[in-house]
Design a protein around this motif. Sequence first.
Motif, PDB file in Angstrom:
ATOM      1  N   GLN A   1       1.017  -1.172  -0.027  1.00  0.00           N
ATOM      2  CA  GLN A   1      -0.052   0.265  -0.113  1.00  0.00           C
ATOM      3  C   GLN A   1       0.872   1.232   0.013  1.00  0.00           C
ATOM      4  O   GLN A   1       0.334   2.290  -0.098  1.00  0.00           O
ATOM      5  CB  GLN A   1      -0.690   0.131   1.217  1.00  0.00           C
ATOM      6  N   PHE A   2       2.190   1.113   0.093  1.00  0.00           N
ATOM      7  CA  PHE A   2       3.139   2.321   0.082  1.00  0.00           C
ATOM      8  C   PHE A   2       3.732   2.373  -1.193  1.00  0.00           C
ATOM      9  O   PHE A   2       4.558   1.858  -1.622  1.00  0.00           O
ATOM     10  CB  PHE A   2       4.142   2.098   1.064  1.00  0.00           C
ATOM     11  N   THR A   3       3.007   2.918  -2.171  1.00  0.00           N
ATOM     12  CA  THR A   3       3.310   2.997  -3.540  1.00  0.00           C
ATOM     13  C   THR A   3       4.172   4.304  -4.176  1.00  0.00           C
ATOM     14  O   THR A   3       4.564   4.018  -5.268  1.00  0.00           O
ATOM     15  CB  THR A   3       2.176   3.131  -4.245  1.00  0.00           C
ATOM     16  N   GLY A   4       4.479   5.155  -3.262  1.00  0.00           N
ATOM     17  CA  GLY A   4       4.975   6.385  -3.843  1.00  0.00           C
ATOM     18  C   GLY A   4       5.076   7.614  -2.886  1.00  0.00           C
ATOM     19  O   GLY A   4       4.289   7.603  -1.849  1.00  0.00           O
ATOM     20  N   PRO A   5       5.488   8.701  -3.438  1.00  0.00           N
ATOM     21  CA  PRO A   5       5.460   9.927  -2.501  1.00  0.00           C
ATOM     22  C   PRO A   5       3.943  10.277  -2.245  1.00  0.00           C
ATOM     23  O   PRO A   5       4.079  11.036  -0.797  1.00  0.00           O
ATOM     24  CB  PRO A   5       6.028  11.065  -3.515  1.00  0.00           C
ATOM     25  N   ALA A   6       2.967  10.132  -2.951  1.00  0.00           N
ATOM     26  CA  ALA A   6       1.659  10.429  -2.385  1.00  0.00           C
ATOM     27  C   ALA A   6       1.419   9.910  -1.025  1.00  0.00           C
ATOM     28  O   ALA A   6       0.900  10.263  -0.057  1.00  0.00           O
ATOM     29  CB  ALA A   6       0.466  10.224  -3.370  1.00  0.00           C
ATOM     30  N   ASP A   7       1.662   8.602  -0.932  1.00  0.00           N
ATOM     31  CA  ASP A   7       1.480   7.858   0.200  1.00  0.00           C
ATOM     32  C   ASP A   7       2.356   8.429   1.345  1.00  0.00           C
ATOM     33  O   ASP A   7       1.897   8.547   2.835  1.00  0.00           O
ATOM     34  CB  ASP A   7       1.787   6.301   0.199  1.00  0.00           C
ATOM     35  N   GLY A   8       3.728   8.827   1.330  1.00  0.00           N
ATOM     36  CA  GLY A   8       4.596   9.290   2.192  1.00  0.00           C
ATOM     37  C   GLY A   8       3.887  10.816   2.763  1.00  0.00           C
ATOM     38  O   GLY A   8       4.179  10.791   4.006  1.00  0.00           O
ATOM     39  N   PHE A   9       3.482  11.382   1.818  1.00  0.00           N
ATOM     40  CA  PHE A   9       2.583  12.420   2.384  1.00  0.00           C
ATOM     41  C   PHE A   9       1.637  12.454   3.199  1.00  0.00           C
ATOM     42  O   PHE A   9       1.680  12.817   4.444  1.00  0.00           O
ATOM     43  CB  PHE A   9       2.204  13.189   1.067  1.00  0.00           C
ATOM     44  N   VAL A  10       0.576  11.410   2.687  1.00  0.00           N
ATOM     45  CA  VAL A  10      -0.455  11.208   3.797  1.00  0.00           C
ATOM     46  C   VAL A  10      -0.155  10.586   4.978  1.00  0.00           C
ATOM     47  O   VAL A  10      -0.347  10.999   6.083  1.00  0.00           O
ATOM     48  CB  VAL A  10      -1.500  10.235   3.104  1.00  0.00           C
ATOM     49  N   VAL A  11       0.993   9.558   5.264  1.00  0.00           N
ATOM     50  CA  VAL A  11       1.108   8.985   6.237  1.00  0.00           C
ATOM     51  C   VAL A  11       1.915   9.868   7.243  1.00  0.00           C
ATOM     52  O   VAL A  11       1.611  10.097   8.600  1.00  0.00           O
ATOM     53  CB  VAL A  11       2.020   7.362   6.080  1.00  0.00           C
ATOM     54  N   ALA A  12       2.695  10.688   6.677  1.00  0.00           N
ATOM     55  CA  ALA A  12       3.487  11.673   7.436  1.00  0.00           C
ATOM     56  C   ALA A  12       2.542  12.711   7.939  1.00  0.00           C
ATOM     57  O   ALA A  12       2.771  13.369   9.002  1.00  0.00           O
ATOM     58  CB  ALA A  12       4.809  12.128   6.629  1.00  0.00           C
ATOM     59  N   GLY A  13       1.784  13.364   7.215  1.00  0.00           N
ATOM     60  CA  GLY A  13       0.788  14.041   7.712  1.00  0.00           C
ATOM     61  C   GLY A  13      -0.083  13.813   8.859  1.00  0.00           C
ATOM     62  O   GLY A  13      -0.184  14.487   9.583  1.00  0.00           O
ATOM     63  N   PHE A  14      -0.657  12.492   8.679  1.00  0.00           N
ATOM     64  CA  PHE A  14      -1.470  12.392   9.878  1.00  0.00           C
ATOM     65  C   PHE A  14      -0.667  11.833  11.124  1.00  0.00           C
ATOM     66  O   PHE A  14      -1.061  12.350  12.265  1.00  0.00           O
ATOM     67  CB  PHE A  14      -2.159  10.646   9.626  1.00  0.00           C
ATOM     68  N   THR A  15       0.613  11.338  11.049  1.00  0.00           N
ATOM     69  CA  THR A  15       1.552  11.301  12.235  1.00  0.00           C
ATOM     70  C   THR A  15       1.864  12.347  12.740  1.00  0.00           C
ATOM     71  O   THR A  15       1.791  12.510  14.018  1.00  0.00           O
ATOM     72  CB  THR A  15       2.844  10.321  11.692  1.00  0.00           C
ATOM     73  N   ALA A  16       2.330  13.520  11.929  1.00  0.00           N
ATOM     74  CA  ALA A  16       2.714  14.706  12.512  1.00  0.00           C
ATOM     75  C   ALA A  16       1.377  15.634  13.140  1.00  0.00           C
ATOM     76  O   ALA A  16       1.527  16.336  14.172  1.00  0.00           O
ATOM     77  CB  ALA A  16       3.368  15.487  11.412  1.00  0.00           C
ATOM     78  N   THR A  17       0.384  15.587  12.606  1.00  0.00           N
ATOM     79  CA  THR A  17      -0.948  15.986  12.904  1.00  0.00           C
ATOM     80  C   THR A  17      -1.158  15.548  14.597  1.00  0.00           C
ATOM     81  O   THR A  17      -1.588  16.413  15.228  1.00  0.00           O
ATOM     82  CB  THR A  17      -2.086  15.854  12.154  1.00  0.00           C
ATOM     83  N   GLY A  18      -1.125  14.339  14.675  1.00  0.00           N
ATOM     84  CA  GLY A  18      -1.315  13.927  15.966  1.00  0.00           C
ATOM     85  C   GLY A  18      -0.245  14.294  16.748  1.00  0.00           C
ATOM     86  O   GLY A  18      -0.541  14.622  18.097  1.00  0.00           O
TER      87      GLY A  18
END
Length: 446
Positions: free
Chosen positions: A135-152
């Motif tokens: 499910q980790f296919t490219g930069p878009a997934d890095g954006f989303v996963v990092a964004g949710f982690t940092a928001t928390g």
Amino acid sequence: MFRALPGVRACVLAVLSLSGLAILELVREQTGTAGFFVGLGLAVLPVPPLMAAFRWLGRAAPRPWAQLLFCFGWGACTAALIAILANNFATEWITAATADASAADRLGSVAVAPVVEESAKAAALLLVFAFRRRQFTGPADGFVVAGFTATGFACTENVLYLGNAFGEDVRSGAAALDSVTAATFFVRIVVSPFAHPLFTVLTGLGFGAAALGGGRLRRIGSPLLGLLAAMGLHALWNSSSRFGEYGFYVVYGCVMVPVFGLLVWLAALIRRRRLRAVAGELAVYAAAGWLRPAEVPALVSMPARSLARALARSAGGRAAGRAVALYEADAAALGLLRHRARHGGPAEEPDFACRERELLRRMWLRRATAGPALARAAVLEELLPPRPVPCGPVAPPEPVEPPELREPLEPVRVPPARRSGPWTPARSAGPTSIRPCVLPGGDGVR
């Protein structure tokens, strides 16, 4: 999240639960009960917009909500707990070694905090990358996963800062507009709610670059390079107040805002290219008969996808809307799978045929519900070219029932890779012998 490894999944959930209870009590002890609730009420204000923004970026191939909530919980609980404990320990140790509390505080905020906090947040990305690699296919997934982690993480940190500011205002009796709480709220919630997501997104881009393939150097070096960039930007931000009276404004205006604008532009570009890649690959399956031609423009249009789900819910209830949502997610995953295999070769997608076959089977089972809704949404959104108006009376077309899977899908043999010739769409063998879209002519996956 870790469905294939129940032991690891149980361990991670236990860590999240224990760290959540610990961070809750630790923050409440530092801020006081009243300060905790005031800080919590103010700190949650930027959370929904940030989550919506990162969710928008990943809607082309949406990630499971359970995975996103895990990332948010890791940032808010586990990473925040690690950061508080490690930062306090480092500050006390530096104070004991130098006998200078102010110097220890400065060194801790500039040299220790960025390393500890960014490493703690990066651990969530590493877990998703390691255990949910497909499910980790490219930069878009890095954006989303990092964004949710940092928001928390930012939410918990803001509770701590705002709660302490409220306690200080209560002790000093400051007015509301002249209070430390108002100043802290303006700086952390109004001016820089994107600070922590901005730092961690750089780490996410590193993991996204590693997901695109390449040698071991790229797979290891890209995340490390992104993590170092996140630490450096974080350290610069923390040290901005040490650069004089206008240091904060200089760093904010000359560094943070341009980097934020650059990442917003990059996010929009990545999303647009991802949708374009999905559209190009799904056209192959439409030519082979797996999709209706009207479905392809609807599947790469976010408004049309939302409209299709709404149409399905209005006609068949929540179950129909859920079926359309799953169909859309599988179609996007199928397009990205073929795109990665076509560009990366067999080494990147060794089980391409099996995964393609499984996605096509799941889509075929929901096609009767999702196909008409997507076709109707494409018409309503005016995504299809206009048809010529006939000059005479036209007989109504005979109803055509979708073909069924009358026998199990046969295994797909992917021919060996070769360099010459483009991929060509496969032809469906008919309702009684439907096979996934393989690449004939010896082209295979390359």
